[in-house]
Design a protein around this motif. Structure first.
Motif, mmCIF file in Angstrom:
data_model
loop_
_atom_site.group_PDB
_atom_site.id
_atom_site.type_symbol
_atom_site.label_atom_id
_atom_site.label_comp_id
_atom_site.label_asym_id
_atom_site.label_seq_id
_atom_site.Cartn_x
_atom_site.Cartn_y
_atom_site.Cartn_z
ATOM 1 N N ALA A 84 10.271 0.801 9.110
ATOM 2 C CA ALA A 84 10.187 1.693 7.954
ATOM 3 C C ALA A 84 9.620 0.958 6.741
ATOM 4 C CB ALA A 84 11.570 2.253 7.630
ATOM 5 N N SER A 85 10.048 -0.274 6.531
ATOM 6 C CA SER A 85 9.553 -1.066 5.407
ATOM 7 C C SER A 85 8.050 -1.298 5.520
ATOM 8 C CB SER A 85 10.298 -2.400 5.341
ATOM 9 O OG SER A 85 9.902 -3.151 4.223
ATOM 10 N N ILE A 86 7.588 -1.589 6.713
ATOM 11 C CA ILE A 86 6.153 -1.813 6.922
ATOM 12 C C ILE A 86 5.359 -0.529 6.681
ATOM 13 C CG2 ILE A 86 4.404 -2.362 8.664
ATOM 14 C CD1 ILE A 86 6.460 -4.317 9.895
ATOM 15 N N ILE A 87 5.844 0.592 7.196
ATOM 16 C CA ILE A 87 5.137 1.870 7.038
ATOM 17 C C ILE A 87 5.052 2.267 5.566
ATOM 18 C CG2 ILE A 87 5.278 4.348 7.486
ATOM 19 C CD1 ILE A 87 6.435 3.648 10.246
ATOM 20 N N VAL A 88 6.168 2.152 4.850
ATOM 21 C CA VAL A 88 6.166 2.513 3.425
ATOM 22 C C VAL A 88 5.254 1.576 2.639
ATOM 23 C CG1 VAL A 88 7.575 2.748 1.350
ATOM 24 C CG2 VAL A 88 8.461 3.541 3.544
ATOM 25 N N SER A 89 5.264 0.293 2.992
ATOM 26 C CA SER A 89 4.397 -0.673 2.313
ATOM 27 C C SER A 89 2.927 -0.332 2.510
ATOM 28 C CB SER A 89 4.680 -2.091 2.827
ATOM 29 O OG SER A 89 5.992 -2.498 2.512
ATOM 30 N N LEU A 90 2.559 0.058 3.708
ATOM 31 C CA LEU A 90 1.174 0.462 3.968
ATOM 32 C C LEU A 90 0.812 1.703 3.163
ATOM 33 C CD1 LEU A 90 0.999 -0.119 7.839
ATOM 34 C CD2 LEU A 90 -0.093 -1.482 6.057
ATOM 35 N N ALA A 91 1.761 2.629 3.046
ATOM 36 C CA ALA A 91 1.518 3.832 2.228
ATOM 37 C C ALA A 91 1.308 3.445 0.765
ATOM 38 C CB ALA A 91 2.699 4.799 2.364
ATOM 39 N N ILE A 92 2.059 2.452 0.280
ATOM 40 C CA ILE A 92 1.893 1.993 -1.103
ATOM 41 C C ILE A 92 0.514 1.382 -1.306
ATOM 42 C CG2 ILE A 92 2.666 0.273 -2.780
ATOM 43 C CD1 ILE A 92 5.523 0.739 -1.731
ATOM 44 N N ILE A 93 0.055 0.595 -0.348
ATOM 45 C CA ILE A 93 -1.281 -0.008 -0.451
ATOM 46 C C ILE A 93 -2.340 1.079 -0.537
ATOM 47 C CG2 ILE A 93 -3.024 -1.350 0.798
ATOM 48 C CD1 ILE A 93 -0.743 -3.101 1.852
#
Length: 230
Positions: A84-93
């Motif tokens: 989840a942390s990785i997915i949200v981080s990619l969305a932020i990028i």
């Protein structure tokens, strides 16, 4: 001098929205921190989490004594919270680079970072993303208060330095993130000294981040002055 500035503006050297660029860069940097947290959380596997505060880096993957990367998560499983942390981080990028200047762009930016915090993206970045969001709300705004507050001579000097301050801040913050994970500081070996170096790098990174934003505002004001003159 005014003619030179006008020509530079026409050539595109002043056409960049400095505030937008600065927000995008820092959004990407702290999203990378979230990806790092998520990666190490996922490495701890499909194991349950007891409580809300975790160490993103488990004992098996820790590279120095204080390299545990504390985090907060509402997801009671290391693998799931890491993903989840990785997915949200990619969305932020994606949002930081492509959509931050859209209507409600800063609000969604803030909500994504709050979500990242809730799924294990790290605790230390809260103060940073809050400040970045606050500055992001000024993208494409008139900056009237800053126009009145910054003396003209200071404004002109600052307007030329936003890229330098952005570069310095980015390097310092990325170095602090590296130290937090790997504990590598050239010439320093003691864990307490490494921690001090990490905090100093992060603190100076915050200082230069603020300078970058103020300089970016000065750049935007000067650009509007040139445009209005024409």
């Amino acid at each position: 001098m005014l003619m030179i500035d006008t020509n530079e503006y026409k050539a595109g050297r002043h056409s960049v929205n400095a505030t937008r660029v600065i927000v995008s860069v820092f959004g990407v940097i702290f999203a990378l921190g979230g990806i790092c947290h998520g990666f190490f959380e996922a490495l701890q596997g499909n194991t349950p989490i007891k409580g809300l505060i975790i160490h993103a880096i488990g004992e098996a993957n820790r590279m120095w004594v204080y390299g545990n990367e504390p985090a907060f998560t509402i997801i009671p499983n290391f693998l799931i919270t890491g993903i989840a942390s990785i997915i949200v981080s990619l969305a932020i990028i994606i949002w930081s680079v492509g959509f931050i200047d859209r209507r409600n762009g800063p609000l969604i930016f803030l909500l994504l970072f709050i979500l990242l915090f809730l799924v294990g993206g790290g605790i230390g970045q809260v103060i940073f993303f809050t400040l970045i969001w606050a500055f992001a709300t000024r993208i494409n705004k008139p900056l009237t208060w800053w126009r009145r507050t910054l003396p003209v001579s200071m404004r002109k000097a600052l307007a030329r330095q936003w890229r330098s301050y952005l570069a310095i801040s980015s390097i310092l913050i990325l170095f602090a993130l590296e130290v937090a994970v790997f504990g590598i500081v050239p010439g320093i070996s003691g864990p307490d000294s490494i921690t001090i170096a990490m905090l100093a790098s992060l603190g100076f990174g915050l200082l230069f981040m603020l300078l970058a934003f103020v300089s970016g505002f000065a750049h935007e004001i000067e650009k509007k002055e040139i445009y209005n003159y024409e």
